[in-house]
Write a protein that holds these residues in place. Structure first.
Motif, PDB file in Angstrom:
ATOM      1  N   UNK A 144       1.225  -1.349   0.122  1.00 17.67           N
ATOM      2  CA  UNK A 144       0.062  -0.243  -0.440  1.00 17.67           C
ATOM      3  C   UNK A 144       1.020   1.727  -0.125  1.00 17.67           C
ATOM      4  N   UNK A 145       1.873   1.056   1.023  1.00 17.80           N
ATOM      5  CA  UNK A 145       2.775   2.675   1.174  1.00 17.80           C
ATOM      6  C   UNK A 145       3.858   2.604  -0.358  1.00 17.80           C
ATOM      7  N   UNK A 146       3.470   1.826  -1.245  1.00 15.53           N
ATOM      8  CA  UNK A 146       4.515   1.288  -2.715  1.00 15.53           C
ATOM      9  C   UNK A 146       3.285   1.956  -3.531  1.00 15.53           C
ATOM     10  N   UNK A 147       2.713   1.450  -3.347  1.00 14.51           N
ATOM     11  CA  UNK A 147       1.906   2.488  -4.746  1.00 14.51           C
ATOM     12  C   UNK A 147       1.458   4.413  -4.923  1.00 14.51           C
ATOM     13  N   UNK A 148       1.381   4.045  -3.243  1.00 12.74           N
ATOM     14  CA  UNK A 148       0.966   5.324  -2.757  1.00 12.74           C
ATOM     15  C   UNK A 148       2.071   6.584  -3.218  1.00 12.74           C
ATOM     16  N   UNK A 149       3.469   5.814  -2.826  1.00 12.57           N
ATOM     17  CA  UNK A 149       4.714   6.497  -3.172  1.00 12.57           C
ATOM     18  C   UNK A 149       4.570   6.813  -4.665  1.00 12.57           C
TER      19      UNK A 149
END
Length: 204
Positions: A144-149
């Protein structure tokens, strides 16, 4: 053995997640009671670069996570912000640049299918491939963090809004070359020899 899949102990034992991983969050404090909430703040290290063609948060870069975890009927709703620093190349002059990055996200982590059945709900049973699920009481924030970044990274980063870029003929950085930079009448040198031949009869 029958009846063991729904027990908290077996769920934790069977999980592939490591509770010591900084991207893994333990939700046991919420008690699976809708309405309960907790906040989490932690510093994590990027395991592999979060990147697009021209910008990235490099591997090993530290980022800060601010999280709010809320228990709801279906699972745990995670609302968060990730802050870090990106590196990139200016899309006009190719100079390296570095700037702060902030990205927000919100994601539902659903209880496992057996847990949903025990709670009397089957919503999301048909989109298992698209949803995130808790493993026991643990959830994994990394994807989720990867996609947001990655979504927050600039597609055409600029060192400044007025960057003039590079000279199309010689590749010089126009901001350094100055307004007087030019290449004569702009005739392609590959055609210069033909022009000289065409002009010779007039010179005789």
């Amino acid at each position: 053995m029958p009846g063991t899949r729904n027990s908290p102990e077996s769920a934790i034992t069977l999980t592939r997640l490591d509770a010591r991983d900084p991207y893994v969050v333990d939700t046991r404090q919420l008690g699976r009671q809708p309405g309960s909430m907790r906040t989490v703040n932690r510093i994590v290290t990027v395991p592999d670069a979060f990147e697009t063609a021209m910008a990235s948060v490099p591997k090993g870069q530290e980022t800060e996570l601010d999280l709010r975890l809320e228990a709801v009927m279906e699972g745990v709703l995670v609302t968060g912000t990730v802050r870090g620093r990106l590196t990139a190349e200016c899309s006009r002059c190719l100079d390296p640049l570095s700037e702060e990055l902030e990205a927000g996200f919100q994601e539902m982590y659903r209880y496992a299918a057996d847990d949903e059945e025990s709670l009397g709900g089957d919503e999301g049973a048909n989109d298992e491939d698209e949803d995130y699920y808790l493993e026991g009481d643990l959830l994994d924030l990394e994807p989720v963090v990867r996609d947001a970044v990655v979504l927050a990274l600039p597609l055409s980063p600029l060192c400044g809004p007025d960057c003039p870029g590079l000279c199309a003929e010689c590749g010089a950085k126009l901001a350094d070359a100055g307004p007087e930079h030019g290449h004569g009448d702009g005739v392609d040198p590959r055609w210069e020899a033909l022009r000289e031949i065409a002009e010779k009869p007039e010179q005789q």
